[in-house]
Design an enzyme around this catalytic site. Sequence first.
Site, PDB file in Angstrom:
ATOM      1  N   GLU A   1     102.786   9.137  35.074  1.00 33.12           N
ATOM      2  CA  GLU A   1     104.165   8.710  34.306  1.00 33.12           C
ATOM      3  C   GLU A   1     105.061  10.045  34.293  1.00 33.12           C
ATOM      4  O   GLU A   1     104.715  10.947  34.141  1.00 33.12           O
ATOM      5  CB  GLU A   1     103.607   8.335  32.816  1.00 33.12           C
ATOM      6  CG  GLU A   1     104.938   7.727  32.398  1.00 33.12           C
ATOM      7  CD  GLU A   1     104.524   7.247  30.668  1.00 33.12           C
ATOM      8  OE1 GLU A   1     105.415   6.446  30.435  1.00 33.12           O
ATOM      9  OE2 GLU A   1     103.494   7.305  30.320  1.00 33.12           O
TER      10      GLU A   1
ATOM     11  N   CYS B   1     105.101   3.774  29.309  1.00 33.21           N
ATOM     12  CA  CYS B   1     106.136   3.080  28.453  1.00 33.21           C
ATOM     13  C   CYS B   1     107.418   2.942  29.302  1.00 33.21           C
ATOM     14  O   CYS B   1     108.043   1.905  29.081  1.00 33.21           O
ATOM     15  CB  CYS B   1     106.651   4.014  27.320  1.00 33.21           C
ATOM     16  SG  CYS B   1     105.265   3.867  25.914  1.00 33.21           S
TER      17      CYS B   1
ATOM     18  N   ASN C   1     102.061  -3.359  29.872  1.00 32.44           N
ATOM     19  CA  ASN C   1     101.653  -1.769  29.233  1.00 32.44           C
ATOM     20  C   ASN C   1     101.947  -2.082  27.654  1.00 32.44           C
ATOM     21  O   ASN C   1     103.121  -1.930  27.220  1.00 32.44           O
ATOM     22  CB  ASN C   1     102.556  -0.928  29.904  1.00 32.44           C
ATOM     23  CG  ASN C   1     102.210   0.465  29.184  1.00 32.44           C
ATOM     24  OD1 ASN C   1     100.992   1.061  29.504  1.00 32.44           O
ATOM     25  ND2 ASN C   1     102.955   0.976  28.339  1.00 32.44           N
ATOM     26  N   GLU C   2     100.830  -1.794  27.237  1.00 31.76           N
ATOM     27  CA  GLU C   2     100.732  -1.622  25.430  1.00 31.76           C
ATOM     28  C   GLU C   2     101.740  -2.598  24.711  1.00 31.76           C
ATOM     29  O   GLU C   2     102.355  -2.397  23.775  1.00 31.76           O
ATOM     30  CB  GLU C   2     101.137  -0.372  25.252  1.00 31.76           C
ATOM     31  CG  GLU C   2      99.980   0.807  25.581  1.00 31.76           C
ATOM     32  CD  GLU C   2     100.584   2.221  25.242  1.00 31.76           C
ATOM     33  OE1 GLU C   2     101.320   2.504  24.568  1.00 31.76           O
ATOM     34  OE2 GLU C   2     100.011   3.117  25.767  1.00 31.76           O
TER      35      GLU C   2
END
Length: 843
Positions: A57, A261, A392-393
């Site tokens: 990331e 993120c 994602n999340e």
Amino acid sequence: MRSRSARLSVLTLTIAAGVLVPVQPASGQAQTDYTLAVDAAGRGATIDRSMYGVFFEDINRAADGGLYAELVQNRSFEYDKADNASYTPLTSWAPTSFGGGTGTAQVADDAQRLNERNRRYLRLDLSSGEYGVANSGYNSGIRVERGKQYDFSVFARTDRVAGTPLTVAVTDPAGKALADPLRVQVRGDGWVKYTGTIRARESSAVGRLALTASGGGTLRLDMLSLFPKDTYKNRPNGMRADLAEKIAALKPGFVRFPGGCLINTGSHQGYEAPNWERKRSYQWKDTIGPVEQRATNANFWGYNQSYGIGYYEYFQFSEDIGAMPLPVVPALVTGCGHNRATDDPALLQRHIQDTLDLIEFANGPVTSTWGRKRVEMGHPAPFNLTHLGVGNEENLPDEFFARFTEFRKAIAAKHPGITVISNSGPDDTGSTFDRLWQLNRDAKVAMVDEHYYNSPQWFLQNNQRYDIYDRNGPKVFLGEYASLDNKFGNALAEAAYMTGLERNADVVKLASYAPLLANTDYVQWKPDMIWFDNQRSWGSAGYETQKLFMTNAGDHVVPSKASSTPSTVAPISGAIGLSTWATSAAYDDVKVTSADGAQLFSDDFSGDDSRWSKVAGRGSWSVSNGAYVQSDQAAENTLVTAGDPAWSNYDFSVKATKTAGREGFLVAFGVKDTGNNYWWNLGGWNNTVSAVEKAEGGAKQTLVQNDTKIETGRQYDLRVEVRGRQVTLFLDGRKWASFIDDKVAEPFRQVVTRDLKTGELVVKVVNAQNAAARTRVDLGTRVQPGSTARVTTLQGSPDDVNTAFATPIAPRESRFTGVANTFGYTFPPNSVTFLRFPARVRG
């Protein structure tokens, strides 16, 4: 990767209040005895070649200024205050001149631009002498090595009919030349790319790239680049060699990219949308093609990302290191604390089509539209994409899963061989986790991505997490996990946990520690596996542990069982506390009584707050109108404490009123310090969830949770009853929840695997304690072991940290000649040990 609003702080490794810890040997006793029984001829779960991988990331400047080898920062003048409040389009650039040269330098965004996706350029209006700009690169400056070559390029145009001479120099900050200058004659008032090679005469980590021009008129410049020729595998637009080599040395089975993120936060509109937003989710089509035509974006982690590393480069790098590519695409539900669902059917369909096009880009033939794009970029063969993550999340389970279902259905219809990966939110437990797992199970999703960052104790306590997972349900992709620091104690806890991952390799099919990279001058998150600056790179203690497991995984698990460490169960003990998070609140009538009713503490705030301990800079606490008030609505984690850290078996009651703000209030118990405590978080997560959280070493885990919300202006009566290791909570006189916190942090963990190619057993033992582990190993009678084992050991103090100048945690190779069907081996204190020896199955 979770955002910083996920309430995780990085502290040193400590033993928390109330955690169950094994009994350590008495003074003078240096060993604890264990047994390890191995069914050496047996066969357990198959370990896939791709089980262990890496997660990349762009956090901590992992891409620009990191893995991406470009040496010029802000090379196309696209930096913006939307990326970082301190940025301007000339960040990292400064005027420079020779011989008293004069002129002006300004960044323009007009019809003269290089192209629509590279909007800004530098305009130099030349007056006299040689005038221009110099770039300071990343960290301390541009690094060059004596004798090495560097490729320079720039797009330029001039309005001067005779042309404009441009001098390119690499100097130190004082102007001393570090290389012979490169001279370019810019001709014509249309954009042309000029290139050249610079050879360094001296080595330096503080270099500057200076460009000066003369002759008057206006010179326009864009996409100024200085690239080392020596990239990983000599790829143009490639990777910094030392970082890439360290990643390759892990022999990862997959590369998960590009986040994290940044893939699903911000606007989901495209770059071409009217009034396009600079903060956009990562959209792969922005990142391919010639680098000068790629869009720019505000990175979620607070800086600009150039997309110099784009999807083509990610696929190429995965192939170069022999790893499976595993991209993740946005699901139109933002995660990482943003918690917003985009309700736009047309936009959803566009993103679904983009994902289908991505698969075609990776795998399609030259006759396909997007396969041809890949071929044009230089890769005729497919990249063999087999797995793809969506989302994602996300903290909105139903909204996410509705959109995920549309992606999954479309991909299955057109590319049925692709494994589409869902996720379970940002935590290892809780209502979001439970709801997403229910949705994934009910829909028979193939694989679910789990993420969690916890304390070392959590990892020691939860080795058996996957023992109880449904063998017939969705498989697990542990896409992000780590213990929250870079000390060897953290790596030991992670290694102990990895033995449980391998034991459950039939459920946990993929796993990647996170994050991968950290630039020492741009750290937004730690722990991190590989650290670097301009000159050096080094693996953390966690890197050495991950490497040992990743390069010695074996082909299948061999059944084994070890004895446990004797342990003691101590009651939860600690002081009490009051806190808020982005909220103001008033507290009154605090009382603490022992189990037999004796008063231990009482405060009705009719006087001052001298009995309470505060942390400077955390909130604004004062006694007001007979209550204890925290009035700063912006402050987070404002914990104040009172009482005796030795308290146990007590009742703690308080009256609490939210006066303003986003959340509710927090009452703490079992408090040893601000990083080691329990707290009852009522109205947390923007007043959507309430929970009891346990903090150990600054990392939190949720023990119990529901959807209680807190009203502003209403007074609540709270009571916490602590008995031994059981806690019962009462809200307005009614039982709210109860739990028992009785997990043991077991320091002695092991797993055994077999390497079919070599015929070896690999006995992997983690001894995460200060005592040596004297162990009797029984292989049974069904195998004939070789007498000599190759031994690899990582050993050190729990507080040891690898740095640029010292690597106390490094593998030590040795031989052990006492292997037999039954043999003894003493595993050193605070160590990870792998024994590899041949073991032929009899008959």
